[in-house]
Design an enzyme around this catalytic site. Structure first.
Site, PDB file in Angstrom:
ATOM      1  N   LYS A 156       0.849  -1.200   0.000  1.00  0.00           N
ATOM      2  CA  LYS A 156       0.000   0.000   0.000  1.00  0.00           C
ATOM      3  C   LYS A 156       0.882   1.246   0.000  1.00  0.00           C
ATOM      4  CE  LYS A 156      -3.213   2.570   3.040  1.00  0.00           C
ATOM      5  NZ  LYS A 156      -4.170   2.508   4.164  1.00  0.00           N
TER       6      LYS A 156
ATOM      7  N   ASP B  38      -2.661  10.110   4.042  1.00  0.00           N
ATOM      8  CA  ASP B  38      -4.057   9.720   4.190  1.00  0.00           C
ATOM      9  C   ASP B  38      -4.787  10.715   5.088  1.00  0.00           C
ATOM     10  OD1 ASP B  38      -6.479   8.443   4.355  1.00  0.00           O
ATOM     11  OD2 ASP B  38      -5.752   6.720   5.511  1.00  0.00           O
TER      12      ASP B  38
ATOM     13  N   LYS C  59     -10.146  12.537   8.614  1.00  0.00           N
ATOM     14  CA  LYS C  59      -9.692  11.956   9.879  1.00  0.00           C
ATOM     15  C   LYS C  59      -9.806  12.990  10.998  1.00  0.00           C
ATOM     16  CE  LYS C  59      -6.459   8.389   8.451  1.00  0.00           C
ATOM     17  NZ  LYS C  59      -7.310   7.260   8.915  1.00  0.00           N
TER      18      LYS C  59
ATOM     19  N   ASP D 197       1.689   6.148   5.713  1.00  0.00           N
ATOM     20  CA  ASP D 197       0.682   5.250   5.136  1.00  0.00           C
ATOM     21  C   ASP D 197       1.151   4.632   3.808  1.00  0.00           C
ATOM     22  OD1 ASP D 197      -1.728   4.022   5.738  1.00  0.00           O
ATOM     23  OD2 ASP D 197      -2.954   5.483   4.655  1.00  0.00           O
TER      24      ASP D 197
ATOM     25  N   ASP E 246     -12.169   6.983   3.844  1.00  0.00           N
ATOM     26  CA  ASP E 246     -10.962   6.694   4.618  1.00  0.00           C
ATOM     27  C   ASP E 246     -10.546   5.225   4.503  1.00  0.00           C
ATOM     28  OD1 ASP E 246      -8.831   7.223   6.231  1.00  0.00           O
ATOM     29  OD2 ASP E 246      -9.985   7.403   8.104  1.00  0.00           O
TER      30      ASP E 246
ATOM     31  N   GLU F  17      -9.382   3.699   2.056  1.00  0.00           N
ATOM     32  CA  GLU F  17      -8.843   3.877   0.702  1.00  0.00           C
ATOM     33  C   GLU F  17      -7.772   2.851   0.342  1.00  0.00           C
ATOM     34  OE1 GLU F  17      -7.670   5.307   3.291  1.00  0.00           O
ATOM     35  OE2 GLU F  17      -5.526   4.941   3.000  1.00  0.00           O
TER      36      GLU F  17
ATOM     37  N   ARG G  60      -7.528  -0.371   0.836  1.00  0.00           N
ATOM     38  CA  ARG G  60      -8.036  -1.599   0.228  1.00  0.00           C
ATOM     39  C   ARG G  60      -8.448  -1.374  -1.221  1.00  0.00           C
ATOM     40  NH1 ARG G  60     -12.695  -2.071   4.668  1.00  0.00           N
ATOM     41  NH2 ARG G  60     -11.027  -1.075   5.853  1.00  0.00           N
TER      42      ARG G  60
HETATM   43  N1  BES Z   1      -4.360   4.315   7.001  1.00  0.00           N
HETATM   44  C1  BES Z   1      -5.489   3.959   7.763  1.00  0.00           C
HETATM   45  C2  BES Z   1      -5.200   2.863   8.792  1.00  0.00           C
HETATM   46  C3  BES Z   1      -4.212   3.181   9.888  1.00  0.00           C
HETATM   47  C4  BES Z   1      -4.672   3.493  11.163  1.00  0.00           C
HETATM   48  C5  BES Z   1      -2.860   3.119   9.690  1.00  0.00           C
HETATM   49  C6  BES Z   1      -3.773   3.747  12.183  1.00  0.00           C
HETATM   50  C7  BES Z   1      -1.962   3.380  10.697  1.00  0.00           C
HETATM   51  C8  BES Z   1      -2.423   3.697  11.958  1.00  0.00           C
HETATM   52  C9  BES Z   1      -6.598   3.432   6.850  1.00  0.00           C
HETATM   53  O1  BES Z   1      -6.625   3.957   5.573  1.00  0.00           O
HETATM   54  C10 BES Z   1      -7.879   3.800   7.511  1.00  0.00           C
HETATM   55  O2  BES Z   1      -8.151   4.960   7.628  1.00  0.00           O
HETATM   56  N2  BES Z   1      -8.651   2.791   7.923  1.00  0.00           N
HETATM   57  C11 BES Z   1      -9.882   2.990   8.581  1.00  0.00           C
HETATM   58  C12 BES Z   1     -10.935   2.160   7.891  1.00  0.00           C
HETATM   59  C13 BES Z   1     -12.348   2.456   8.314  1.00  0.00           C
HETATM   60  C14 BES Z   1     -12.784   3.794   7.760  1.00  0.00           C
HETATM   61  C15 BES Z   1     -13.244   1.367   7.796  1.00  0.00           C
HETATM   62  C16 BES Z   1      -9.720   2.537  10.028  1.00  0.00           C
HETATM   63  O3  BES Z   1      -9.043   1.521  10.263  1.00  0.00           O
HETATM   64  O4  BES Z   1     -10.227   3.199  10.912  1.00  0.00           O
HETATM   65 ZN    ZN Z   2      -7.714   5.777   5.454  1.00  0.00          ZN
HETATM   66 ZN    ZN Z   3      -4.760   4.616   4.835  1.00  0.00          ZN
END
Ligand code: BES
Ligand code: ZN
Ligand code: ZN
Length: 481
Positions: free
Chosen positions: A251, A256, A263, A273, A332, A334, A336
């Protein structure tokens, strides 16, 4: 930093000497050491507990100081103890501005490797933005590693350590750097220069090519950014006689913000990220330097998830490269999306024998496993070997389930899939299940490194921010299997 293997008497080496001793060895010091240390070990009440250290100034000899680092009890020794002890020794000397020292590693090849890894991983600091460069003062330049006899596998271990740790430190630099510097176009340019330097075949899809070929998910994520998204595919052919081809996918979200589902917490950490993308670049670079007998594809969708009038919207429906439509439940989620298109593209056009992906994918894996363990999800029989490699190098990975029943949670009322789960629970699992839709029948392993890719403070031989987690794990697995 140079690490040289040496034979002979360590006491004729450098002016600074680092010794690692167990509790048992401290109780039973050899007579030469007793003479040298002149009882100071007992005066200091030094017991040799794990990572305890004692600096003993020496006069009237060819060397000036001995630093002793405790290893704890003999029965508890493992590679990790040696790596952390190496970190303690190196850091203590670095603080004294010692540039060179000698140490003794007469045990076995695993210990030579662990000590060398520990030294190299701790001799790192990201000081690009410091006007006073710490690295100029706080870094060791040379270590003489004494062994009774220089064996071939010792030499190999030292070389493997050098290349894999240099690659790890290269990845740490990329992870930690500013997101306006390491942006999607920067990573695309880096892939170009790597393809020349390491003679790797490169397919680089820019925005126009992504459109032409229909990678709608990756394009959607990148739509709001002033940087163009790219798909990087580098190929290393270390074993032309074999049809095996391992695709390592990472990824590469260079920042992000969350997109329009912005966020509310921890946004400023999201320059890391792109850790997965950095890992795959680090792995292929090291594979080429080591001349590993493997065929490897390094695949990275690189993209910024920005906000703005052009950004993709919650509720939008995107067309994936595979053909499935995806409703955007949350902008968010994104990573996947970017990975799904990248993996479907590689499966169709390169037909890899297996896929391993690295992604800072979910906050949920951090909640489940904390910052020391990555989560592994796999449909591939090699998963156990990956877990073993992780134990060996100290990049710990914990296996998670992929239950078909949870596929329900990814249903959309108006498209083939939703990019988020309808449940508040098990988010790392549903993220993995989302990806599974895009790899077809290819044996696949997904490693969620959201917790391990970055640390907020220095922890043993892990620096602040980018840790490089994943590089040594992959290289060890490739070496052994
Ligand atoms: N980049 C984040 C995940 C992340 C969280 C990485 C903490 C490093 C530290 C990812 O893109 C994300 O925002 N995931 C969300 C998904 C949700 C919106 C379904 C999450 O895990 O909260
Ligand atoms: Zn995200
Ligand atoms: Zn992310």
């Amino acid at each position: 930093m140079k690490i040289n293997l040496r034979e002979g008497d360590i006491y004729e080496g450098k002016s600074s000497i680092l010794l690692f001793l167990t509790v048992e060895q401290i109780k039973n010091l050899d007579s030469k050491l007793v003479d040298l240390l002149d009882n100071s070990i007992h005066v200091g009440n030094f017991k040799g507990k794990k990572y305890e250290s004692l600096l003993v100034p020496i006069s009237g000899r060819s060397f000036n100081r001995i630093l002793i680092v405790g290893l704890g009890k003999r029965e508890e020794l493992d590679n990790e103890v040696f790596r952390r002890a190496a970190n303690v020794g190196l850091q203590s000397f670095a603080k004294l501005k010692v540039k060179e020292f000698a140490t003794f590693a007469e045990y076995d090849v695993d210990i030579v490797r662990a000590l060398s890894d520990g030294f190299r991983l701790s001799n790192y600091s990201f000081d690009k933005y410091k006007t006073e460069k710490e690295s100029k003062f706080l870094m060791v330049q040379k270590i003489e590693m004494y062994v009774h006899e220089i064996k071939d596998d010792f030499k190999k271990a030292v070389e493997f350590s050098e290349i894999s740790c240099e690659a790890t430190n290269f990845v740490r630099d990329l992870q930690t750097d500013d997101a306006d510097v390491v942006n999607p176009e920067y990573l695309a340019d880096l892939a170009k220069s790597m393809s020349t330097k390491y003679r790797l075949h490169l397919e680089l899809l820019d925005k126009a090519a992504l459109k032409r070929k229909g990678l709608g998910l990756l394009l959607g994520v990148g739509q709001g950014s002033r940087f163009e998204p790219h798909l990087i595919i580098l190929e290393y052919k270390g074993d032309p006689s074999s049809k095996e081809r391992i695709a390592i996918v990472g990824k590469g979200v260079t920042y992000d913000t969350g997109g329009l589902d912005i966020k509310l917490r921890s946004m400023k950490e999201m320059n890391t990220d792109m850790s997965g993308a950095a890992v795959v670049l680090g792995v292929i670079r090291a594979a080429a330097e080591l001349k590993l007998k493997k065929n490897i594809l390094a695949v990275a969708p690189v993209v910024e998830n920005a906000v703005g009038t052009k950004a993709y919207k919650p509720g939008t429906i995107l067309d994936s490269y595979l053909g499935k439509t995806v409703e955007i439940g949350n902008t968010d989620a994104e990573g996947r999306l970017a990975l799904a298109d990248a993996m479907a593209y590689v499966v169709k056009n390169y037909k890899p024998s297996r896929i391993v992906d690295f992604a800072t994918l979910t906050g949920s894996i951090v909640a489940a496993l904390g910052e020391d363990y990555a989560g592994l999800f796999s449909t591939d029989k090699v998963a156990d070997k990956i877990l073993e490699a992780g134990d060996y190098v100290g990049e710990k990975v914990w296996r998670m389930p992929l239950p078909d029943d949870y596929n329900e949670l990814l249903k959309s009322k108006i498209a083939d899939l939703n990019n988020i789960s309808s449940s508040n629970y098990g988010g790392a699992i549903t993220a993995a299940l989302f990806l599974k839709n895009f790899v077809g029948e290819t044996p696949w392993t997904h490693i969620d490194i959201a917790g391990t890719a970055r640390g907020s403070k220095r922890k043993h031989y892990w620096p602040v921010y980018g840790t490089g987690f994943g590089v040594r794990l992959m290289l060890e697995w490739l070496r052994k299997n």
